[in-house]
Scaffold this active site. Structure first.
Site, PDB file in Angstrom:
ATOM      1  N   ASP A 284      24.157 -17.721 -12.131  1.00 31.35           N
ATOM      2  CA  ASP A 284      25.455 -17.087 -11.893  1.00 31.35           C
ATOM      3  C   ASP A 284      26.403 -17.543 -13.013  1.00 31.35           C
ATOM      4  O   ASP A 284      26.112 -18.469 -13.772  1.00 31.35           O
ATOM      5  CB  ASP A 284      25.977 -17.464 -10.497  1.00 31.35           C
ATOM      6  CG  ASP A 284      27.017 -16.485  -9.996  1.00 31.35           C
ATOM      7  OD1 ASP A 284      27.231 -16.412  -8.773  1.00 31.35           O
ATOM      8  OD2 ASP A 284      27.603 -15.770 -10.825  1.00 31.35           O
ATOM      9  N   GLU A 484      35.625 -13.869  -3.982  1.00 30.94           N
ATOM     10  CA  GLU A 484      35.126 -15.240  -4.182  1.00 30.94           C
ATOM     11  C   GLU A 484      36.102 -16.298  -3.678  1.00 30.94           C
ATOM     12  O   GLU A 484      36.740 -16.110  -2.635  1.00 30.94           O
ATOM     13  CB  GLU A 484      34.751 -15.430  -5.658  1.00 30.94           C
ATOM     14  CG  GLU A 484      33.686 -14.417  -6.120  1.00 30.94           C
ATOM     15  CD  GLU A 484      33.084 -14.744  -7.461  1.00 30.94           C
ATOM     16  OE1 GLU A 484      33.084 -13.889  -8.349  1.00 30.94           O
ATOM     17  OE2 GLU A 484      32.593 -15.875  -7.626  1.00 30.94           O
TER      18      GLU A 484
HETATM   19  C1  GLC Z   1      30.337 -13.926 -10.065  1.00 29.36           C
HETATM   20  C2  GLC Z   1      29.590 -13.837  -8.748  1.00 29.36           C
HETATM   21  C3  GLC Z   1      28.308 -13.065  -8.822  1.00 29.36           C
HETATM   22  C4  GLC Z   1      28.379 -12.007  -9.901  1.00 29.36           C
HETATM   23  C5  GLC Z   1      28.556 -12.707 -11.242  1.00 29.36           C
HETATM   24  C6  GLC Z   1      28.708 -11.694 -12.390  1.00 29.36           C
HETATM   25  O1  GLC Z   1      30.882 -15.211 -10.213  1.00 29.36           O
HETATM   26  O2  GLC Z   1      29.305 -15.075  -8.105  1.00 29.36           O
HETATM   27  O3  GLC Z   1      28.101 -12.490  -7.532  1.00 29.36           O
HETATM   28  O4  GLC Z   1      27.177 -11.236  -9.919  1.00 29.36           O
HETATM   29  O5  GLC Z   1      29.663 -13.583 -11.262  1.00 29.36           O
HETATM   30  O6  GLC Z   1      29.908 -10.996 -12.272  1.00 29.36           O
END
Ligand code: GLC
Length: 608
Positions: A284, A484
């Site tokens: 991530d 988030e």
């Molecule tokens: C974010 C999220 C994830 C996402 C990634 C790319 O922090 O946790 O779900 O796919 O970054 O945007």
């Protein structure tokens, strides 16, 4: 559980070995690095030849929110050509583009935005979710992209978590079924249209236990026993792997204090060896940098733990240099490097990159008519209808006759951005106006259409005011968009401390006007005061661009027939008190206001 990929075949494995043998170590390491389009130019791609790249939430071609399908395809074409060109001294490895199309192609202007997962959990219809996955993949393919960072198969166990709405349910059985359905919808079915002709690469995320952290803290610490980790949080991965999911995204959170981006046990021993996952693990957003001893631009530990692609949006250049040095020095073994690259190549081969070629020239690329297509909007409308959960309907106020005076009010009544929530055009879902949704319809627009068609009278206000005293008020209120950690809360008390919505409801009740509250929310919240001021109360979750469909359920026909009855059932337990978190069926002290699975229909004559 022993799982062996149903997809492994000798031809692909031979091709992988051929490609590997022709790749330089620089090319191999470049496959492991994933920049974001905001910090990587096309020329950077030509120089380094990265294996993949992403557009994070709110990242568009030329930073233009209103980019067309042609704009997206042109950028995908440019990166593709540069990526292939970069391989002048070795085998040509085309790059792939990953995007968070988590409730439709939600970064794209005009796209169909489906209800967020919590609403789909309330609908609990696997065929519907599979259709949503297929429609989403078609709209993503139309922009020249071929990798979707979905489904989220989190099982949110504490509703204070800012990502609760990205979870289908607190019930792992619902998550297991719907997660696999979305994988099938996005990727297609093995042996038929698997990952071509509008079917793309899917991602089960975030592995493992993201919905089970202490106090629902995003990126926090999960203290489940291993047995509970499997029972509660692994079910969506078992079903997604069985559905053939090709990528898994590692989670930010820790398990018993160990950051999972650095957990060789969970990423390699459990997922890859014991469960037999032969696709790729993508980290991530700088998640590798959270491992003790690592930074965003220096982290052999994540690769050695089992992360195959490091999502490194900004710091990709130094990370590439450090990772190359670590590979040359043997800190990352040649075997591990080849394993990671093999997994990336395996997914690319299965996605047809080496035979059908460039996603920017796929059958659907550039077909702008697919973005927000009426067929997809019809699926979205069905999802909205089936997601609504009726919590209260005293004196059977609902369904409403359309031929009467209706006030529609509240700050969610005519606000497509609010009804869509986070991960919509921007990362946090904020800053959007109705004009940003050319194919979107607000909740008010559907009510207006049905009341006026029946020669009724309808008014719109935000603050409960009206010109003509209405026979009934529909009050659309709820959470403002977030994503988030920005959505983490400490109490489930709705509008804790500044409850302007409650004042609005009280005013209408004082005027003797019956009130239907439509509650937009990413999770159950403590709303007893608002419930008590409402004659009927509907949890609408985050319905997306087909807001007009709410009216299909709230209103009967002029002749008095029900158009659509409520089908939605609570996918999460609803709290009796503001401090009731975590609150899950099966808890020893389980005492919710409404249980998991609760939901009234028009056949119920319940007064609360
Ligand atoms: C974010 C999220 C994830 C996402 C990634 C790319 O922090 O946790 O779900 O796919 O970054 O945007």
């Amino acid at each position: 559980p022993e799982l062996k990929s149903p997809l492994a075949n000798h031809e692909s494995e031979q091709k992988i070995q051929q490609l590997l043998s022709a790749m330089t170590i620089e090319q191999k390491v470049a496959q492991l690095i994933q920049p974001d389009i905001r910090w990587m130019t096309v020329e950077d791609m030509r120089q380094y030849g990265f294996g993949s790249y992403l557009n994070g939430g709110g990242a568009y071609p030329k930073d233009n929110k209103k980019s067309t399908a042609a704009d997206w395809v042109a950028l995908a074409q440019a990166y593709y050509d540069a990526g292939v060109d970069s391989s002048k001294d070795g085998s040509s490895i085309p790059p792939i583009w990953g995007t968070d199309a988590v409730h439709g192609h939600n970064n794209v202007f005009g796209a169909t935005v489906f209800p967020h997962n919590i609403g789909l959990g309330a609908a609990n219809n696997t065929e519907l979710v599979e259709a949503i996955g297929k429609a989403t993949a078609v709209e993503v393919a139309a922009t020249g992209i071929n990798w979707i960072f979905a489904p989220t198969v989190a099982v949110a166990r504490d509703d204070r978590w800012g990502r609760s709405y990205e979870s289908y349910s607190e019930d792992p059985t619902i998550v297991k079924e719907l997660g696999a359905a979305l994988v099938k919808g996005i990727q297609g079915n093995v042996g038929s249209d698997f990952m071509h002709n509008g079917r793309l690469i899917a991602t089960a995320k975030h592995y493992l236990g993201d919905g089970g952290t202490e106090n629902g803290k995003d990126q926090g610490n999960n203290l489940n026993t291993e047995a509970d980790l499997v029972r509660l949080h692994a079910q969506g991965y078992i079903s997604s792997l069985n559905a053939g999911v090709q990528t898994v995204m590692a989670t930010f959170n820790s398990w018993h204090g160990e950051k999972i981006h650095g957990s060789h046990y969970l990423l390699t021993t459990v997922l890859k060896e014991r469960m037999g996952f032969d696709g790729l693990v993508v980290g991530d957003w700088n998640g590798h940098g959270q491992i003790p001893g690592c930074t965003n631009n220096n982290c052999a530990a994540a690769v050695n733990a089992g992360v195959d692609i490091l999502m490194a949006p900004e710091d990709w250049k130094l990370l590439y240099q450090n990772t190359l040095a670590q590979a040359k020095a043997g800190e990352i073994s040649a075997a591990r490097l080849d394993d990671a690259v093999s997994r990336i190549l395996r997914v690319k081969i299965r996605a047809g990159l080496f035979e059908r070629g460039n996603p920017a020239q796929s059958e659907l690329a550039g077909k702008s008519e697919l973005i927000g297509h009426a067929d997809h909007q019809a699926i979205a409308a069905q999802a909205v209808r089936e997601s609504l959960v009726m919590l209260k309907n005293n004196n059977q106020l609902l369904p409403l006759a359309p031929q009467q005076k209706v006030l529609v009010t509240g700050d969610g009544a005519d606000n497509i951005g609010k009804q869509s929530g986070g991960w919509t055009l921007t990362w946090q879902g904020t800053g959007n106006t109705n004009a940003d949704f050319p194919n979107g319809r607000s909740i008010y627009s559907g009510i207006q259409q049905q009341v006026e068609a029946a020669q009724g009278y309808v008014e719109l206000s935000v603050d409960g005011s009206y010109q003509q005293k209405p026979d009934v008020a529909i009050v659309v209120i709820g959470e403002n968009p977030y994503a988030e950690f920005d959505g983490d809360i400490r109490t489930l008390d709705y509008q804790a401390g500044k409850n302007t919505d409650l004042e609005l409801l009280k005013k209408l009740k004082a005027d003797g006007i019956p009130v239907v509250t439509v509650f937009l929310t990413g999770r159950p919240l403590w709303v007893n005061p608002e419930l008590n001021q409402s004659d009927a109360f509907v949890a609408a979750w985050l319905p997306g661009t087909a807001g007009q469909a709410v009216a299909d359920v709230l209103f009967k026909t002029q002749a008095g027939e029900i158009q659509y009855d409520f089908k939605g059932k609570l996918p999460f337990s609803w709290p009796k008190n503001a401090d009731q978190s975590p609150l899950n069926q099966g808890d020893s002290n389980y005492d919710p206001l409404f249980t998991l699975g609760y939901g009234l229909t028009y056949q119920d004559n319940t007064t609360i």
